[in-house]
Motif scaffolding. Sequence first.
Motif, PDB file in Angstrom:
ATOM      1  N   LYS A  43       0.834  -1.205   0.000  1.00 20.40           N
ATOM      2  CA  LYS A  43       0.000   0.000   0.000  1.00 20.40           C
ATOM      3  C   LYS A  43       0.867   1.253   0.000  1.00 20.40           C
ATOM      4  N   GLU A  44       1.967   1.217   0.733  1.00 23.02           N
ATOM      5  CA  GLU A  44       2.882   2.354   0.763  1.00 23.02           C
ATOM      6  C   GLU A  44       3.492   2.599  -0.611  1.00 23.02           C
ATOM      7  N   GLU A  45       3.931   1.535  -1.260  1.00 21.41           N
ATOM      8  CA  GLU A  45       4.524   1.650  -2.596  1.00 21.41           C
ATOM      9  C   GLU A  45       3.471   2.116  -3.611  1.00 21.41           C
ATOM     10  N   TRP A  46       2.281   1.548  -3.520  1.00 24.21           N
ATOM     11  CA  TRP A  46       1.186   1.882  -4.453  1.00 24.21           C
ATOM     12  C   TRP A  46       0.807   3.356  -4.318  1.00 24.21           C
ATOM     13  N   SER A  47       0.660   3.812  -3.099  1.00 20.86           N
ATOM     14  CA  SER A  47       0.269   5.208  -2.855  1.00 20.86           C
ATOM     15  C   SER A  47       1.334   6.190  -3.320  1.00 20.86           C
ATOM     16  N   SER A  48       2.589   5.818  -3.168  1.00 19.50           N
ATOM     17  CA  SER A  48       3.675   6.718  -3.560  1.00 19.50           C
ATOM     18  C   SER A  48       3.729   6.936  -5.069  1.00 19.50           C
ATOM     19  N   ARG A  49       3.057   6.078  -5.803  1.00 17.60           N
ATOM     20  CA  ARG A  49       3.020   6.185  -7.269  1.00 17.60           C
ATOM     21  C   ARG A  49       1.689   6.737  -7.767  1.00 17.60           C
ATOM     22  N   GLN A  50       0.909   7.292  -6.870  1.00 16.44           N
ATOM     23  CA  GLN A  50      -0.431   7.778  -7.204  1.00 16.44           C
ATOM     24  C   GLN A  50      -0.421   8.738  -8.391  1.00 16.44           C
ATOM     25  N   GLN A  51       0.364   9.787  -8.304  1.00 14.57           N
ATOM     26  CA  GLN A  51       0.367  10.795  -9.351  1.00 14.57           C
ATOM     27  C   GLN A  51       0.822  10.210 -10.686  1.00 14.57           C
ATOM     28  N   LYS A  52       1.873   9.414 -10.668  1.00 19.63           N
ATOM     29  CA  LYS A  52       2.369   8.820 -11.915  1.00 19.63           C
ATOM     30  C   LYS A  52       1.357   7.842 -12.510  1.00 19.63           C
ATOM     31  N   GLU A  63       3.032  -2.256 -15.330  1.00 23.92           N
ATOM     32  CA  GLU A  63       4.198  -1.389 -15.183  1.00 23.92           C
ATOM     33  C   GLU A  63       4.366  -0.933 -13.737  1.00 23.92           C
ATOM     34  N   VAL A  64       3.258  -0.672 -13.064  1.00 25.32           N
ATOM     35  CA  VAL A  64       3.319  -0.254 -11.664  1.00 25.32           C
ATOM     36  C   VAL A  64       3.897  -1.377 -10.807  1.00 25.32           C
ATOM     37  N   ILE A  65       3.366  -2.581 -10.994  1.00 21.73           N
ATOM     38  CA  ILE A  65       3.826  -3.723 -10.200  1.00 21.73           C
ATOM     39  C   ILE A  65       5.306  -4.001 -10.476  1.00 21.73           C
ATOM     40  N   LYS A  66       5.698  -3.923 -11.729  1.00 25.11           N
ATOM     41  CA  LYS A  66       7.099  -4.147 -12.082  1.00 25.11           C
ATOM     42  C   LYS A  66       8.003  -3.154 -11.360  1.00 25.11           C
ATOM     43  N   ASP A  67       7.572  -1.895 -11.327  1.00 23.91           N
ATOM     44  CA  ASP A  67       8.374  -0.856 -10.684  1.00 23.91           C
ATOM     45  C   ASP A  67       8.454  -1.084  -9.172  1.00 23.91           C
ATOM     46  N   ILE A  68       7.352  -1.496  -8.574  1.00 25.44           N
ATOM     47  CA  ILE A  68       7.342  -1.781  -7.135  1.00 25.44           C
ATOM     48  C   ILE A  68       8.294  -2.932  -6.819  1.00 25.44           C
ATOM     49  N   LEU A  69       8.214  -3.996  -7.600  1.00 23.51           N
ATOM     50  CA  LEU A  69       9.053  -5.163  -7.340  1.00 23.51           C
ATOM     51  C   LEU A  69      10.530  -4.850  -7.547  1.00 23.51           C
ATOM     52  N   GLU A  70      10.842  -4.073  -8.573  1.00 24.04           N
ATOM     53  CA  GLU A  70      12.226  -3.678  -8.800  1.00 24.04           C
ATOM     54  C   GLU A  70      12.740  -2.820  -7.646  1.00 24.04           C
ATOM     55  N   ASN A  71      11.894  -1.935  -7.149  1.00 23.09           N
ATOM     56  CA  ASN A  71      12.288  -1.076  -6.037  1.00 23.09           C
ATOM     57  C   ASN A  71      12.561  -1.879  -4.769  1.00 23.09           C
ATOM     58  N   ARG A  72      11.809  -2.976  -4.622  1.00 18.55           N
ATOM     59  CA  ARG A  72      11.982  -3.839  -3.445  1.00 18.55           C
ATOM     60  C   ARG A  72      12.942  -5.000  -3.717  1.00 18.55           C
ATOM     61  N   GLN A  73      13.515  -5.017  -4.923  1.00 22.25           N
ATOM     62  CA  GLN A  73      14.449  -6.080  -5.319  1.00 22.25           C
ATOM     63  C   GLN A  73      13.811  -7.470  -5.198  1.00 22.25           C
ATOM     64  N   LEU A  74      12.589  -7.554  -5.709  1.00 26.03           N
ATOM     65  CA  LEU A  74      11.836  -8.807  -5.691  1.00 26.03           C
ATOM     66  C   LEU A  74      11.645  -9.317  -7.109  1.00 26.03           C
ATOM     67  N   LYS A  75      11.565 -10.608  -7.275  1.00 25.44           N
ATOM     68  CA  LYS A  75      11.324 -11.212  -8.578  1.00 25.44           C
ATOM     69  C   LYS A  75       9.838 -11.193  -8.903  1.00 25.44           C
ATOM     70  N   SER A  76       9.540 -11.036 -10.183  1.00 29.03           N
ATOM     71  CA  SER A  76       8.144 -10.998 -10.615  1.00 29.03           C
ATOM     72  C   SER A  76       7.635 -12.389 -10.966  1.00 29.03           C
ATOM     73  N   ASN A  77       6.424 -12.668 -10.533  1.00 27.37           N
ATOM     74  CA  ASN A  77       5.714 -13.891 -10.911  1.00 27.37           C
ATOM     75  C   ASN A  77       4.597 -13.473 -11.849  1.00 27.37           C
ATOM     76  N   ASN A  78       4.799 -13.663 -13.149  1.00 27.30           N
ATOM     77  CA  ASN A  78       3.856 -13.157 -14.138  1.00 27.30           C
ATOM     78  C   ASN A  78       2.442 -13.691 -13.938  1.00 27.30           C
TER      79      ASN A  78
END
Length: 221
Positions: A43-52, A63-78
């Motif tokens: 929720k913190e990551e999602w809210s911080s991207r509100q304007q974008k 794209e939002v989820i990808k950016d959140i996961l990259e920021n947290r250094q997590l792998k994506s599960n498509n």
Amino acid sequence: MKTKAVFFDLFETLITEFSNGKRISNRKYDYLESLGITTEDFKEEWSSRQQKRMIGIFSNYFEVIKDILENRQLKSNNEAVQILYQERIKEKIIPFLHIRSDILELLEYLRKNNIKIGLISNCTEEEVRYWKESELAQYFDDFIFSYEVGIAKPDIRIYQLACERISVSSHESIFIGDGGSNELDGAFNAGLRTYHAIWFNTFIESNYKKLELPGELIKEL
């Protein structure tokens, strides 16, 4: 001056996601299992991207989820992301399925009296997937979704654009919204007569004239 157009906000003005203070969808996403991030952190990551998200810098949910996961250094599960996306679409369809009759009656009145009707919504692609299929869409001369035009309320340019697209001046126009995103100030600063809709949301304070029911607008035209 005679009113030539009325512009509406969408969420919590024409439709609502809540009933008795709770989300109608009763959404429950397990972000820890799906993405490896706690719900609180998501929720913190999602809210911080509100304007974008609102102005389309992130063109879609993925794209939002990808950016959140990259920021947290997590792998994506498509597969997990696709499931979350489909669940979010289902959630966002729900408010469109049952439109209040007095809102439809107001829109019908405006149409019969040759007053143009526009929509100005801060939203993302998945939130308005069902717009064109809803009962509302048939009444509108134009609709503006912030993610498509790259501008979001309260930026006065989005109200100016809305007026330009249906060939009316701001001083001939009314804006109605629940007040989220400082949209009422934006409309007022753009020169529109501004009204605060409180038939769904009574939690936002403003100095603008309040409408407790949609039909009260008729006296203001």
